[in-house]
Motif scaffolding. Sequence first.
Motif, PDB file in Angstrom:
ATOM      1  N   ILE A 141       0.862  -1.182   0.000  1.00  0.00           N
ATOM      2  CA  ILE A 141       0.000   0.000   0.000  1.00  0.00           C
ATOM      3  C   ILE A 141       0.900   1.234   0.000  1.00  0.00           C
ATOM      4  CG2 ILE A 141      -1.862   1.256   1.152  1.00  0.00           C
ATOM      5  CD1 ILE A 141      -2.582  -1.358   2.604  1.00  0.00           C
ATOM      6  N   PRO A 142       1.228   1.757  -1.182  1.00  0.00           N
ATOM      7  CA  PRO A 142       2.043   2.978  -1.220  1.00  0.00           C
ATOM      8  C   PRO A 142       1.197   4.199  -0.864  1.00  0.00           C
ATOM      9  CG  PRO A 142       1.489   2.301  -3.434  1.00  0.00           C
ATOM     10  CD  PRO A 142       0.918   1.253  -2.510  1.00  0.00           C
ATOM     11  N   TYR A 143       1.856   5.230  -0.377  1.00  0.00           N
ATOM     12  CA  TYR A 143       1.190   6.482   0.004  1.00  0.00           C
ATOM     13  C   TYR A 143       0.014   6.219   0.948  1.00  0.00           C
ATOM     14  CZ  TYR A 143       4.139   7.940  -3.784  1.00  0.00           C
ATOM     15  OH  TYR A 143       5.230   8.150  -4.586  1.00  0.00           O
ATOM     16  N   VAL A 144       0.268   5.375   1.938  1.00  0.00           N
ATOM     17  CA  VAL A 144      -0.789   4.917   2.837  1.00  0.00           C
ATOM     18  C   VAL A 144      -1.488   6.064   3.563  1.00  0.00           C
ATOM     19  CG1 VAL A 144       0.764   4.458   4.798  1.00  0.00           C
ATOM     20  CG2 VAL A 144      -1.407   3.208   4.583  1.00  0.00           C
ATOM     21  N   ARG A 145      -0.762   7.085   3.963  1.00  0.00           N
ATOM     22  CA  ARG A 145      -1.378   8.192   4.716  1.00  0.00           C
ATOM     23  C   ARG A 145      -2.482   8.887   3.910  1.00  0.00           C
ATOM     24  NH1 ARG A 145      -1.261   8.617  10.135  1.00  0.00           N
ATOM     25  NH2 ARG A 145       0.729   7.874  10.886  1.00  0.00           N
ATOM     26  N   ALA A 146      -2.337   8.919   2.592  1.00  0.00           N
ATOM     27  CA  ALA A 146      -3.362   9.538   1.745  1.00  0.00           C
ATOM     28  C   ALA A 146      -4.620   8.677   1.660  1.00  0.00           C
ATOM     29  CB  ALA A 146      -2.810   9.778   0.340  1.00  0.00           C
ATOM     30  N   LYS A 147      -4.520   7.438   2.119  1.00  0.00           N
ATOM     31  CA  LYS A 147      -5.650   6.511   2.034  1.00  0.00           C
ATOM     32  C   LYS A 147      -6.374   6.354   3.369  1.00  0.00           C
ATOM     33  CE  LYS A 147      -3.364   4.520  -1.827  1.00  0.00           C
ATOM     34  NZ  LYS A 147      -2.448   3.594  -2.372  1.00  0.00           N
ATOM     35  N   LEU A 148      -5.945   7.140   4.366  1.00  0.00           N
ATOM     36  CA  LEU A 148      -6.554   7.112   5.692  1.00  0.00           C
ATOM     37  C   LEU A 148      -7.214   8.453   5.985  1.00  0.00           C
ATOM     38  CD1 LEU A 148      -3.556   5.563   7.691  1.00  0.00           C
ATOM     39  CD2 LEU A 148      -5.524   4.343   6.737  1.00  0.00           C
ATOM     40  N   ASP A 149      -8.311   8.419   6.744  1.00  0.00           N
ATOM     41  CA  ASP A 149      -8.899   9.686   7.170  1.00  0.00           C
ATOM     42  C   ASP A 149      -8.235  10.145   8.474  1.00  0.00           C
ATOM     43  OD1 ASP A 149     -10.096   8.308   9.309  1.00  0.00           O
ATOM     44  OD2 ASP A 149     -12.086   8.283   8.371  1.00  0.00           O
ATOM     45  N   LYS A 150      -8.711  11.227   9.055  1.00  0.00           N
ATOM     46  CA  LYS A 150      -8.081  11.796  10.252  1.00  0.00           C
ATOM     47  C   LYS A 150      -8.171  10.873  11.466  1.00  0.00           C
ATOM     48  CE  LYS A 150      -8.573  16.541   8.823  1.00  0.00           C
ATOM     49  NZ  LYS A 150      -9.100  17.865   9.095  1.00  0.00           N
ATOM     50  N   GLN A 151      -9.128   9.961  11.466  1.00  0.00           N
ATOM     51  CA  GLN A 151      -9.272   9.013  12.569  1.00  0.00           C
ATOM     52  C   GLN A 151      -8.477   7.720  12.324  1.00  0.00           C
ATOM     53  OE1 GLN A 151     -12.228  10.593  11.208  1.00  0.00           O
ATOM     54  NE2 GLN A 151     -11.761  12.115  12.768  1.00  0.00           N
TER      55      GLN A 151
END
Length: 177
Positions: A141-151
């Motif tokens: 899963i590249p660029y994982v932070r872009a695939k998560l919401d604030k929670q």
Amino acid sequence: MSVKPKRILAISGSLRAQSSTQYIIQAFRKFVPDAYEFIVYDGLASLPHFNDAEAPDTSVLSLRKLLAEADGVLICTPEYAFGVPGSLKNALDWTVSSGELVNKPTALITAATSGEHAHASLLLTLSALSATIADEARLLIPYVRAKLDKQGLVKDTDTLQAIESVCKALINSMQNL
């Protein structure tokens, strides 16, 4: 006589409680059937540095026991400096001579900015440990932070579907034993 539920042991390669890998493990957990026991290992930071000349301490013996009792293993890791986090590699090194991962159904999810180097390296390590990893049980899963919401919830539909597919592949591997 009751039947013992199948057990999945999840290991995060990050020591941070609110890491992307912890969030991905929680997303994975939602796809695990209720009949399965799902355990998240939290002792990575307590393991001593690997030294095959010394007898393993209780933290190492505890990890080995959890791995031995698991029917399947999920490893979810970030990538640090183009490689596997040292604490995760250290934990795996403690299983080299004891063999808890030999023929053990295993899934690998690498969740990082890039992740390809850690993913490839960890696949080699798991191969050396004789873990069984179906092609469908591998996910980068590249660029994982872009695939998560604030929670920390996975907001990307394709990523959620991929995590579900990895879960199904691991469970299928566990049932084929």
